[in-house]
Design a protein around this motif. Sequence first.
Motif, PDB file in Angstrom:
ATOM      1  N   GLU A 370      21.820 -32.046  46.833  1.00  0.00           N
ATOM      2  CA  GLU A 370      21.964 -33.329  46.137  1.00  0.00           C
ATOM      3  C   GLU A 370      21.236 -34.440  46.893  1.00  0.00           C
ATOM      4  N   VAL A 371      21.443 -34.489  48.205  1.00  0.00           N
ATOM      5  CA  VAL A 371      20.830 -35.569  48.968  1.00  0.00           C
ATOM      6  C   VAL A 371      19.302 -35.419  48.930  1.00  0.00           C
ATOM      7  N   ARG A 372      18.854 -34.189  48.937  1.00  0.00           N
ATOM      8  CA  ARG A 372      17.411 -33.961  48.891  1.00  0.00           C
ATOM      9  C   ARG A 372      16.832 -34.390  47.546  1.00  0.00           C
ATOM     10  N   LYS A 397      15.227 -34.411  55.393  1.00  0.00           N
ATOM     11  CA  LYS A 397      15.471 -35.015  56.709  1.00  0.00           C
ATOM     12  C   LYS A 397      15.879 -36.484  56.576  1.00  0.00           C
ATOM     13  N   VAL A 398      15.227 -37.182  55.683  1.00  0.00           N
ATOM     14  CA  VAL A 398      15.547 -38.606  55.504  1.00  0.00           C
ATOM     15  C   VAL A 398      16.924 -38.741  54.835  1.00  0.00           C
ATOM     16  N   GLY A 399      17.157 -37.898  53.852  1.00  0.00           N
ATOM     17  CA  GLY A 399      18.447 -37.940  53.154  1.00  0.00           C
ATOM     18  C   GLY A 399      19.607 -37.637  54.091  1.00  0.00           C
ATOM     19  N   LEU A 400      19.401 -36.662  54.963  1.00  0.00           N
ATOM     20  CA  LEU A 400      20.462 -36.325  55.910  1.00  0.00           C
ATOM     21  C   LEU A 400      20.732 -37.475  56.870  1.00  0.00           C
ATOM     22  N   ALA A 401      19.668 -38.141  57.275  1.00  0.00           N
ATOM     23  CA  ALA A 401      19.842 -39.306  58.144  1.00  0.00           C
ATOM     24  C   ALA A 401      20.715 -40.335  57.425  1.00  0.00           C
ATOM     25  N   ALA A 402      20.468 -40.482  56.125  1.00  0.00           N
ATOM     26  CA  ALA A 402      21.238 -41.446  55.336  1.00  0.00           C
ATOM     27  C   ALA A 402      22.727 -41.079  55.330  1.00  0.00           C
ATOM     28  N   LEU A 403      22.993 -39.785  55.117  1.00  0.00           N
ATOM     29  CA  LEU A 403      24.392 -39.325  55.106  1.00  0.00           C
ATOM     30  C   LEU A 403      25.057 -39.581  56.454  1.00  0.00           C
ATOM     31  N   ILE A 404      24.347 -39.214  57.499  1.00  0.00           N
ATOM     32  CA  ILE A 404      24.927 -39.311  58.846  1.00  0.00           C
ATOM     33  C   ILE A 404      25.179 -40.770  59.227  1.00  0.00           C
ATOM     34  N   SER A 426      16.545 -48.087  51.172  1.00  0.00           N
ATOM     35  CA  SER A 426      15.516 -47.999  52.216  1.00  0.00           C
ATOM     36  C   SER A 426      15.523 -49.206  53.146  1.00  0.00           C
ATOM     37  N   ARG A 427      16.209 -50.250  52.731  1.00  0.00           N
ATOM     38  CA  ARG A 427      16.336 -51.406  53.626  1.00  0.00           C
ATOM     39  C   ARG A 427      17.786 -51.550  54.039  1.00  0.00           C
ATOM     40  N   GLY A 428      17.988 -52.398  55.027  1.00  0.00           N
ATOM     41  CA  GLY A 428      19.358 -52.634  55.466  1.00  0.00           C
ATOM     42  C   GLY A 428      19.777 -51.585  56.464  1.00  0.00           C
ATOM     43  N   ASP A 429      21.064 -51.517  56.714  1.00  0.00           N
ATOM     44  CA  ASP A 429      21.544 -50.639  57.777  1.00  0.00           C
ATOM     45  C   ASP A 429      21.751 -49.219  57.297  1.00  0.00           C
ATOM     46  N   THR A 430      20.666 -48.519  57.074  1.00  0.00           N
ATOM     47  CA  THR A 430      20.790 -47.138  56.589  1.00  0.00           C
ATOM     48  C   THR A 430      19.949 -46.181  57.434  1.00  0.00           C
ATOM     49  N   GLY A 431      20.248 -44.909  57.251  1.00  0.00           N
ATOM     50  CA  GLY A 431      19.483 -43.879  57.938  1.00  0.00           C
ATOM     51  C   GLY A 431      18.050 -43.818  57.427  1.00  0.00           C
ATOM     52  N   VAL A 432      17.875 -44.189  56.159  1.00  0.00           N
ATOM     53  CA  VAL A 432      16.530 -44.194  55.579  1.00  0.00           C
ATOM     54  C   VAL A 432      15.678 -45.227  56.340  1.00  0.00           C
ATOM     55  N   PHE A 433      16.283 -46.377  56.589  1.00  0.00           N
ATOM     56  CA  PHE A 433      15.568 -47.422  57.320  1.00  0.00           C
ATOM     57  C   PHE A 433      15.196 -46.942  58.742  1.00  0.00           C
ATOM     58  N   LEU A 434      16.113 -46.248  59.403  1.00  0.00           N
ATOM     59  CA  LEU A 434      15.804 -45.710  60.733  1.00  0.00           C
ATOM     60  C   LEU A 434      14.616 -44.756  60.662  1.00  0.00           C
ATOM     61  N   MET A 538      18.415 -41.012  67.720  1.00  0.00           N
ATOM     62  CA  MET A 538      18.579 -40.325  66.436  1.00  0.00           C
ATOM     63  C   MET A 538      18.929 -38.856  66.655  1.00  0.00           C
ATOM     64  N   LYS A 539      18.254 -38.242  67.607  1.00  0.00           N
ATOM     65  CA  LYS A 539      18.516 -36.822  67.869  1.00  0.00           C
ATOM     66  C   LYS A 539      19.955 -36.607  68.315  1.00  0.00           C
ATOM     67  N   LEU A 540      20.464 -37.525  69.122  1.00  0.00           N
ATOM     68  CA  LEU A 540      21.863 -37.395  69.542  1.00  0.00           C
ATOM     69  C   LEU A 540      22.794 -37.401  68.339  1.00  0.00           C
ATOM     70  N   LEU A 541      22.462 -38.235  67.368  1.00  0.00           N
ATOM     71  CA  LEU A 541      23.324 -38.335  66.182  1.00  0.00           C
ATOM     72  C   LEU A 541      23.175 -37.119  65.262  1.00  0.00           C
ATOM     73  N   GLY A 542      22.194 -36.279  65.552  1.00  0.00           N
ATOM     74  CA  GLY A 542      21.993 -35.096  64.713  1.00  0.00           C
ATOM     75  C   GLY A 542      20.926 -35.306  63.658  1.00  0.00           C
ATOM     76  N   ILE A 543      20.091 -36.335  63.861  1.00  0.00           N
ATOM     77  CA  ILE A 543      19.028 -36.641  62.906  1.00  0.00           C
ATOM     78  C   ILE A 543      17.696 -36.173  63.465  1.00  0.00           C
ATOM     79  N   THR A 544      16.893 -35.535  62.627  1.00  0.00           N
ATOM     80  CA  THR A 544      15.557 -35.148  63.066  1.00  0.00           C
ATOM     81  C   THR A 544      14.602 -36.274  62.706  1.00  0.00           C
ATOM     82  N   PRO A 545      14.048 -36.976  63.694  1.00  0.00           N
ATOM     83  CA  PRO A 545      13.168 -38.103  63.357  1.00  0.00           C
ATOM     84  C   PRO A 545      11.919 -37.617  62.637  1.00  0.00           C
ATOM     85  N   ARG A 546      11.557 -38.328  61.607  1.00  0.00           N
ATOM     86  CA  ARG A 546      10.382 -37.945  60.826  1.00  0.00           C
ATOM     87  C   ARG A 546       9.113 -38.426  61.482  1.00  0.00           C
ATOM     88  N   GLY A 547       8.127 -37.548  61.491  1.00  0.00           N
ATOM     89  CA  GLY A 547       6.842 -37.908  62.059  1.00  0.00           C
ATOM     90  C   GLY A 547       5.992 -38.701  61.089  1.00  0.00           C
TER      91      GLY A 547
END
Length: 549
Positions: A370-372, A397-404, A426-434, A538-547
Amino acid sequence: AVPVSKKRRVADFQLSIASVTEDSSSDCLAPGLHLQAQKLAERLKCDAVVSEISAGPGTVNFTINRELLAKTVLQQVLKDGSEYGVKSELFSTVPKQKAVIEFSSPNIAKKFHIGHLRSTIVGNFIANLKVALGHEVIRMNYLGDWGMQFGLLGVGFQLFGNKEKLKTSPLQHLFEVYVQINKAAEDENTKKLAKDFFRKLEEHDEQTLSLWKQFRDFSIDEYIRIYKRLGVHFDEYSGESFYQEKSKEVLKMLENKGLLQKTIKGTGIVDLSEKKDLSSFSTVMRSDGTSLYITRDLAAAIDRMNKHNCDSMIYVTGKSQSNHFQHLFQILKLMGYDWVERCQHVSFGLVQGMKTRRGEVIFLEDVLNEVRSRMLQNMASAKTTKEIEDPMETAEKVGLAALIIQDFQGLLSSDYQFSWDRALQSRGDTGVFLQYTHARLHSLEQMHGNEQLTHINVACLQEPDAISVLQHLLRYDEVLYRSSQDLQPKHIVSYLLTLSHLAAVAHKTLPVKGSTPELAQARLCLFQAARSVLANGMKLLGITPRGCC
Ligand code: ARG
């Protein structure tokens, strides 16, 4: 002699005169204080570290040499790389320990609900943080793989099961069989068959056990595959089934220690009240002598401690199980296990309203898909998909960051209302923004190459937007320290969001392209440092940073 830690020498600081003179009239700022501040400021001299000293209302303000700040921070970040912050003096006296962290722990043939998802990402975060800080960690998954439901499931499988489906999609198939048999189980005959199946399982009847083992093995294979999508792995797959035999021993031990009492109904209980008046108790044995959830947990805890002799044993589950763990720890204490002090239940609140387009969440994979798909849709409408090499992978990867990030923003103990739209902005305090900030900084490096610190002129990083980033980078170790103390990810989350906001502003106001080579190099170095710390967090939180995206 003003007590200032070594580190504070590179960040601005303020000395309150009241705190030095212990003048109780500080609240209303006596005119005397102002004068004292001025006098003191005049007498103090600048040096290589402090570049400016001024008096404020009742305070002396020290401004730190900006070049020293830039040089110290950038040097440290770029030299330490993924260990930046971890090597800080804040952690130098913390002993390295061994922790067993149990998390996720779904029940075979049942729903993987949002509580299991929360446990999975929280446990993974705690494990990542501890490993990063140099501790030894055992990641454990304690499956719900025993109990009467396996009697039903066994009968259900004989009636509606399909070996091929069990192999190809075990989680889905077992769940369906379980739902079907539950409907059928209304009649007495099925109930009896289920009881017989479970009895045979308990008696270790070979054929019965082999079918059960297939349920378990195929399910684990599929779990491993799905956890991988989440970036999660386990060192040990344990489960309630392991402790069927051992819980008999636990009951014997309780009896020998005089802790086991029989009720009129024949169940076994342990009195947990202070006054021994049974105002609080825990049931540890059914009337037929078989074990319960808590009995298996007692056996599991003892076994875990024997096997791993760890310094901490952490259980990550929802707060609805707080009572259960309180009882568990109380009984262990009564049994004389002093190591119970090393056990901790990390609990979290409820997440309300997570639904997929198909309806209720039943499998972890439903959430991931769903997130994907939602993220893919957002990317398509933002018309960024074409430039992305692997849109599916990026969306995931971006969607998961958003969930986390949505999940980790508040205190773990608080409940929250889940919202796909809020999480995926995509803006504001979200994983997508990170993720977008990271990707932008990353592509800057790709375009212009990495910079060596030795080549840059730190005098080029004196704009307020550059200084804000540098001062923020300096604080990373404090944030790690706070999270390591209370195991709350929110400190790191808000730190990374601020870092991203600061870096995004700096990215706008301090262009690389079109600047003189000297400026461009210094700025690249600044952005490289920001990206590196962002990625670490981000990695500590379990997020894979996007290249790239
Ligand atoms: N399987 C359990 C559930 O789904 C969670 C297990 C928690 N861990 C434990 N040691 N009891 O509720």
